[in-house]
Design a protein around this motif. Structure first.
Motif, PDB file in Angstrom:
ATOM      1  N   CYS A 475       0.813  -1.216   0.000  1.00 49.76           N
ATOM      2  CA  CYS A 475       0.000   0.000   0.000  1.00 49.76           C
ATOM      3  C   CYS A 475       0.843   1.261   0.000  1.00 49.76           C
ATOM      4  CB  CYS A 475      -0.922  -0.003   1.230  1.00 49.76           C
ATOM      5  SG  CYS A 475      -2.169  -1.308   1.206  1.00 49.76           S
ATOM      6  N   ASP A 476       2.123   1.150  -0.150  1.00 48.24           N
ATOM      7  CA  ASP A 476       3.016   2.301  -0.067  1.00 48.24           C
ATOM      8  C   ASP A 476       3.551   2.665  -1.440  1.00 48.24           C
ATOM      9  OD1 ASP A 476       2.641   2.237   2.646  1.00 48.24           O
ATOM     10  OD2 ASP A 476       4.440   1.012   3.022  1.00 48.24           O
ATOM     11  N   VAL A 477       3.639   3.968  -1.696  1.00 48.54           N
ATOM     12  CA  VAL A 477       4.289   4.482  -2.901  1.00 48.54           C
ATOM     13  C   VAL A 477       5.788   4.502  -2.646  1.00 48.54           C
ATOM     14  CG1 VAL A 477       4.509   6.438  -4.459  1.00 48.54           C
ATOM     15  CG2 VAL A 477       2.274   5.861  -3.506  1.00 48.54           C
ATOM     16  N   VAL A 478       6.531   3.785  -3.462  1.00 51.03           N
ATOM     17  CA  VAL A 478       7.979   3.672  -3.248  1.00 51.03           C
ATOM     18  C   VAL A 478       8.791   4.446  -4.287  1.00 51.03           C
ATOM     19  CG1 VAL A 478       7.773   1.454  -2.095  1.00 51.03           C
ATOM     20  CG2 VAL A 478       8.060   1.521  -4.576  1.00 51.03           C
ATOM     21  N   ARG A 479       8.155   4.846  -5.376  1.00 56.80           N
ATOM     22  CA  ARG A 479       8.914   5.577  -6.394  1.00 56.80           C
ATOM     23  C   ARG A 479       7.958   6.411  -7.230  1.00 56.80           C
ATOM     24  NH1 ARG A 479      13.883   5.728  -8.631  1.00 56.80           N
ATOM     25  NH2 ARG A 479      14.069   6.192 -10.860  1.00 56.80           N
ATOM     26  N   VAL A 480       8.409   7.620  -7.574  1.00 59.73           N
ATOM     27  CA  VAL A 480       7.649   8.549  -8.415  1.00 59.73           C
ATOM     28  C   VAL A 480       8.546   8.970  -9.565  1.00 59.73           C
ATOM     29  CG1 VAL A 480       6.446  10.752  -8.542  1.00 59.73           C
ATOM     30  CG2 VAL A 480       6.302   9.380  -6.453  1.00 59.73           C
ATOM     31  N   CYS A 481       8.013   8.891 -10.795  1.00 58.90           N
ATOM     32  CA  CYS A 481       8.795   9.299 -11.981  1.00 58.90           C
ATOM     33  C   CYS A 481       7.932  10.208 -12.850  1.00 58.90           C
ATOM     34  CB  CYS A 481       9.245   8.084 -12.778  1.00 58.90           C
ATOM     35  SG  CYS A 481      10.193   8.510 -14.252  1.00 58.90           S
ATOM     36  N   SER A 482       8.375  11.464 -13.014  1.00 58.34           N
ATOM     37  CA  SER A 482       7.647  12.440 -13.836  1.00 58.34           C
ATOM     38  C   SER A 482       8.418  12.837 -15.091  1.00 58.34           C
ATOM     39  CB  SER A 482       7.357  13.710 -13.006  1.00 58.34           C
ATOM     40  OG  SER A 482       6.653  13.409 -11.832  1.00 58.34           O
ATOM     41  N   ALA A 483       9.521  12.168 -15.374  1.00 59.14           N
ATOM     42  CA  ALA A 483      10.401  12.628 -16.458  1.00 59.14           C
ATOM     43  C   ALA A 483       9.829  12.354 -17.834  1.00 59.14           C
ATOM     44  CB  ALA A 483      11.768  11.970 -16.323  1.00 59.14           C
ATOM     45  N   THR A 484       8.990  11.314 -17.986  1.00 59.38           N
ATOM     46  CA  THR A 484       8.547  10.916 -19.323  1.00 59.38           C
ATOM     47  C   THR A 484       7.149  11.411 -19.664  1.00 59.38           C
ATOM     48  OG1 THR A 484       7.716   8.822 -18.434  1.00 59.38           O
ATOM     49  CG2 THR A 484       9.972   8.859 -19.284  1.00 59.38           C
ATOM     50  N   ARG A 485       6.581  12.270 -18.843  1.00 59.99           N
ATOM     51  CA  ARG A 485       5.242  12.773 -19.167  1.00 59.99           C
ATOM     52  C   ARG A 485       5.324  13.781 -20.301  1.00 59.99           C
ATOM     53  NH1 ARG A 485       4.212  16.555 -13.794  1.00 59.99           N
ATOM     54  NH2 ARG A 485       5.635  18.263 -14.369  1.00 59.99           N
ATOM     55  N   GLU A 486       4.191  14.045 -20.914  1.00 64.70           N
ATOM     56  CA  GLU A 486       4.158  14.999 -22.022  1.00 64.70           C
ATOM     57  C   GLU A 486       4.341  16.418 -21.511  1.00 64.70           C
ATOM     58  OE1 GLU A 486       1.409  13.259 -25.584  1.00 64.70           O
ATOM     59  OE2 GLU A 486       0.379  14.132 -23.880  1.00 64.70           O
ATOM     60  N   GLN A 487       5.117  17.185 -22.269  1.00 66.18           N
ATOM     61  CA  GLN A 487       5.360  18.576 -21.921  1.00 66.18           C
ATOM     62  C   GLN A 487       4.921  19.429 -23.101  1.00 66.18           C
ATOM     63  OE1 GLN A 487       6.781  18.834 -18.894  1.00 66.18           O
ATOM     64  NE2 GLN A 487       6.623  21.070 -18.727  1.00 66.18           N
ATOM     65  N   VAL A 488       4.201  20.484 -22.829  1.00 63.84           N
ATOM     66  CA  VAL A 488       3.735  21.368 -23.897  1.00 63.84           C
ATOM     67  C   VAL A 488       4.927  22.107 -24.489  1.00 63.84           C
ATOM     68  CG1 VAL A 488       2.332  23.393 -24.420  1.00 63.84           C
ATOM     69  CG2 VAL A 488       1.437  21.611 -22.927  1.00 63.84           C
ATOM     70  N   LEU A 489       5.058  22.072 -25.809  1.00 69.63           N
ATOM     71  CA  LEU A 489       6.165  22.715 -26.514  1.00 69.63           C
ATOM     72  C   LEU A 489       5.624  23.833 -27.396  1.00 69.63           C
ATOM     73  CD1 LEU A 489       8.068  19.514 -27.657  1.00 69.63           C
ATOM     74  CD2 LEU A 489       8.631  20.985 -25.739  1.00 69.63           C
ATOM     75  N   PRO A 490       6.449  24.790 -27.769  1.00 74.78           N
ATOM     76  CA  PRO A 490       5.986  25.820 -28.722  1.00 74.78           C
ATOM     77  C   PRO A 490       5.557  25.163 -30.026  1.00 74.78           C
ATOM     78  CG  PRO A 490       8.065  26.458 -27.700  1.00 74.78           C
ATOM     79  CD  PRO A 490       7.811  25.045 -27.294  1.00 74.78           C
ATOM     80  N   GLY A 491       4.352  25.479 -30.450  1.00 74.30           N
ATOM     81  CA  GLY A 491       3.801  24.853 -31.645  1.00 74.30           C
ATOM     82  C   GLY A 491       3.039  23.586 -31.342  1.00 74.30           C
ATOM     83  N   GLY A 492       2.970  23.170 -30.089  1.00 74.23           N
ATOM     84  CA  GLY A 492       2.191  21.989 -29.747  1.00 74.23           C
ATOM     85  C   GLY A 492       3.046  20.740 -29.711  1.00 74.23           C
TER      86      GLY A 492
END
Length: 671
Positions: A475-492
């Motif tokens: 029931c415990d969160v042992v790791r968080v990874c946000s590096a591969t999420r989508e990021q808004v770029l100029p022009g979409g």
């Protein structure tokens, strides 16, 4: 006079516009519809700009970190994101998110279906890879707020009670299985959608490449079969180099090893081309060539060396020397045609087409002609299949042009080492079909590559925005990874894949796209003198794909550093049953026999017509009277020159009829 011809016929729009804004004027009675339309217009325009110019993803902030107290809770920090429909998701302050509770809610809503085991089982659910994995998403949410009691109106069915007077834009957090879909547009994926299965596309393109070596050679060989091919200094150098190598290495016992067989085949092809060019000259021309190039005095020895090399190559394993069956077919044609057309003392004067093909370094045997017919059918079928499934075709006349190509019918496989000669009509038909389909393949590839330069608008129903990948242990969160999420770029985000290669693609597009439709330029022969034709270098080589179009395709299909690889289209390939293949081969044999019988019948008809004409002439000569040179009247048919007229009259009388006796003849009596 304007007629209705369907959707989008004229210059005006035929559908209701997606955006309608209110127009106010003095004295206007404003209702809730007018004010609601104004709000809907401005909101819809803002969402359109968000999803088209920027795309879904996180704009800033929204970092996900472990909760200081540990357990199954994480902290989501303030930030701004956009979903795929253009909604703004704003988290104004840090939120503590109970991931364990969200997992339970997910299990309840999914009726117990989960991508892992229940966290209540403790550490027993650890699969050895760090536990279960989920994605933490944020979702746009609207909530009605601030209800008020409306004034009485004349509406027949007024709203009972209080009515919300505000729409509060908010958000909620959800967890889902870690199957995040990347919303970025990959131009290579779109290209593969048009090309279909890449293996089948490469098969058709490689066969088109091989036919490209032969198209001009077939056309020239079928034109002016009595013309000689120019023998110049390059041919003399090729002759001397290949002859020297074969004289030193062609002998020996047993078939050569695969590397030696490859090198020997190349030298046989080069020497056979030079000797075949020599054979296209008459006796006076060959004598002049011998004076201009003294090495040609050894033509007889060169033929003997070619015969020895072809004998050894005939027993070699060409499939091992040439693993590619397309090049192996050419290698077999080199051996077969050289032994049949060049090795004999005077060559093969009865096969001018084959000798002229050898003179260009492109041997054409019976087996290779059968392969070419099959290749043309495969290329045409692949093009029609892809054009039928294309949704963004811009070359509007391409399918009609491909369907109009006259592809020669299939032929059964010939016996080994067959030296059956080709006809001018067959060679011309193969050359015309190869030229038309080769042009069509380039048109199709150009159209497919240029269409990828315009990313499509996204039409997505998944409005959740990924914030982080979570790894749970129990029931415990042992790791968080946000590096591969989508990021808004100029022009979409749709343009995110383009940044490393966009400018080079645009430069190539200026030279490839929006050009006139390419046409095959048939080679022309000079009005007199020998025909100047180059030797086909690289026929058995690697066949590199060069040019602006090939560079454009390579850029689209080769991932740049950090780019997501294009997703190939997996389509079901239907194989033709052996019964159908056997029936097609039997039908091809029957067609060949019918053609032979038709030619024989036509020959018999011509002979019968000639015989009937001769019989008519004889009948006319027999029926016409012969004139008397002395001028006297013609005698009676039965009167001789010394016979009196009375006797002639008697002889002219018809003979008396014999009466049958009434006596009954006995059996066996002679009448």
């Amino acid at each position: 006079m304007r007629t209705d011809c369907g959707c989008g016929c004229g210059g005006d729009a035929t559908r209701t516009s997606a955006f309608v804004r209110p127009r106010f004027f003095a004295g206007q009675l404003l209702t809730e519809d007018d004010l609601s339309l104004l709000v809907e217009y401005t909101t819809a325009k803002a969402r359109l700009h968000n999803r088209s110019l920027y795309g879904p993803g996180v704009i800033c902030g929204l970092g996900v970190t472990c909760d200081p107290c540990g357990g199954g809770t994480v902290a989501v920090h303030p930030g701004h994101a956009l979903d795929c429909t253009g909604n703004d998701i704003v988290v104004p302050c840090t939120e503590r998110v109970d991931v364990t509770a969200l997992v339970r809610e997910r299990r309840i809503s999914a009726l117990g279906v989960d991508c892992g085991e229940d966290c209540d089982n403790g550490d027993d659910n650890d699969d050895g890879d760090g536990g279960r994995r989920y994605g933490l998403y944020v979702r746009y949410r609207e909530l009605p707020a601030e209800p008020v009691a409306p004034y009485a109106t004349e509406e027949p069915c007024p709203s009972p009670g209080c009515v919300p007077s505000r729409i509060q834009e908010g958000y909620q957090f959800v967890v889902r299985c870690d199957d995040f879909e990347d919303h970025r547009h990959n131009p290579g994926t779109r290209l593969l959608t048009t090309l279909g299965d890449l293996a089948r596309a490469d098969q058709a393109r490689t066969r088109d490449r091989r036919l490209g070596f032969y198209t001009d050679a077939l056309t020239v060989a079928s034109l002016g079969t009595g013309r000689a091919f120019r023998f110049d200094a390059a041919d003399a150098q090729r002759y001397a180099t290949a002859f020297a190598w074969l004289r030193e290495n062609a002998g020996g016992e047993g078939p050569p090893a695969p590397p030696t067989a490859r090198e020997m085949t190349e030298h046989v092809r080069a020497l056979a081309a030079a000797v075949a060019r020599y054979d296209t000259y008459d006796a006076a021309g060959q004598a002049q060539l011998a004076r201009d190039y003294p090495d040609l005095a050894t033509v007889r020895e060169a033929r003997s060396a070619l015969g020895t090399a072809c004998g050894r190559l005939g027993g070699a394993d060409l499939e091992a020397a040439w693993p590619d069956p397309l090049r192996a077919g050419i290698a077999r044609a080199v051996v077969t045609e050289t032994a049949a057309r060049v090795v004999p003392e005077r060559g093969d004067p009865d096969a001018p087409l084959e000798v002229r093909m050898l003179a260009q370094g492109t041997p054409l045997g019976h087996a290779l002609r059968v392969e070419f017919r099959a290749d043309l059918g495969l290329i045409r079928e692949w093009l029609l299949c892809r054009l039928d499934q294309a949704t963004d075709l811009a070359d509007c006349a391409l399918r009609q042009d491909v369907a109009a190509v006259d592809v020669p019918p299939l032929l059964p496989s010939p016996p080994p080492d067959s030296t059956e000669k080709a006809t001018i009509a067959e060679v011309q038909q193969i050359a015309e079909a190869a030229a038309a389909l080769g042009t069509a393949v380039r048109r199709f590839l150009t159209d497919a590559a240029c269409a990828t330069l315009n990313p499509p608008c996204g039409d997505r129903t998944d409005t959740d925005v990924l914030l982080a990948h979570l790894e749970l242990n129990g029931c415990d969160v042992v790791r968080v990874c946000s590096a591969t999420r989508e990021q808004v770029l100029p022009g979409g985000s749709a343009y995110g894949e383009w940044l490393p290669k966009l400018y080079r693609l645009r430069e190539l597009a200026e030279r490839v796209c929006c050009r006139p439709v390419p046409r095959y330029q048939k080679p022309t022969l000079p009005s007199e003198g020998p025909v100047a034709r180059p030797y086909a270098d690289g026929l058995l080589g690697d066949w590199p794909r060069t040019g602006d179009l090939e560079e454009m395709l390579s850029l689209l299909l080769t991932p740049a550093p950090g780019e997501t690889p294009p997703k190939a289209l997996h389509e079901q390939v239907y194989t033709t049953p052996s019964e159908v293949t056997d029936s097609m081969q039997e039908l091809a044999r029957l067609r060949t026999r019918v053609a032979d019988l038709t030619a024989a019948v036509e020959g018999l008809r011509a002979q019968l017509g000639s015989a009937q004409t001769q019989v008519s002439h004889l009948e006319e000569r027999v029926s016409s009277p012969v004139p008397d040179p002395s001028g006297e009247s013609a005698q009676a048919p039965d009167q001789t020159p010394d016979q009196p007229p009375e006797q002639a009259a008697e002889s002219a009388k018809p003979p008396a009829k014999r009466t049958r006796s009434s006596r009954t003849r006995k059996p066996g009596e002679t009448p």
